[in-house]
Design a protein around this motif. Structure first.
Motif: not given
Length: 98
Positions: A78-87, A89-98
């Motif tokens: 997945l494109d990390e920016e797409a995941v970041r946008t989805a997170v 939208e849910a009201g949370y913050e994507l820190v990054g991959q583990v």
């Protein structure tokens, strides 16, 4: 049992310190673990899971508020920016991959 390999591991065959992305060698999918901040309960897990599940190619999402980790299985990376946008939208913050 499915053989899995870490797609860009800095370690040996154990793959314990790689990129957090695991590719199924049989072509079933890619599993990536993300760190998300702000999740505190089951409602949070559901909100994050719902938004990420809506991304094209996502086949499974498991969010765990206690650890802040979200495991995503998808047909392709997945494109990390797409995941970041989805997170977001849910009201949370994507820190990054583990």
């Amino acid at each position: 049992m499915t053989d899995q390999t870490n797609s860009s591991s800095c370690c040996g065959s154990g793959g314990t310190c790689g990129s957090g992305t695991t590719t199924d060698v049989q072509g079933i999918g890619v599993t990536t673990v993300y760190k998300v901040s702000g999740m505190t309960c089951g409602h949070c897990e559901g909100a994050v899971s719902k938004e990420i599940s809506a991304l094209d190619g996502v086949t499974e999402v498991k969010a765990v508020a206690k650890t802040g980790e979200v495991t995503v299985t998808s047909a392709a990376p997945l494109d990390e920016e797409a995941v970041r946008t989805a997170v977001d939208e849910a009201g949370y913050e994507l820190v990054g991959q583990v």
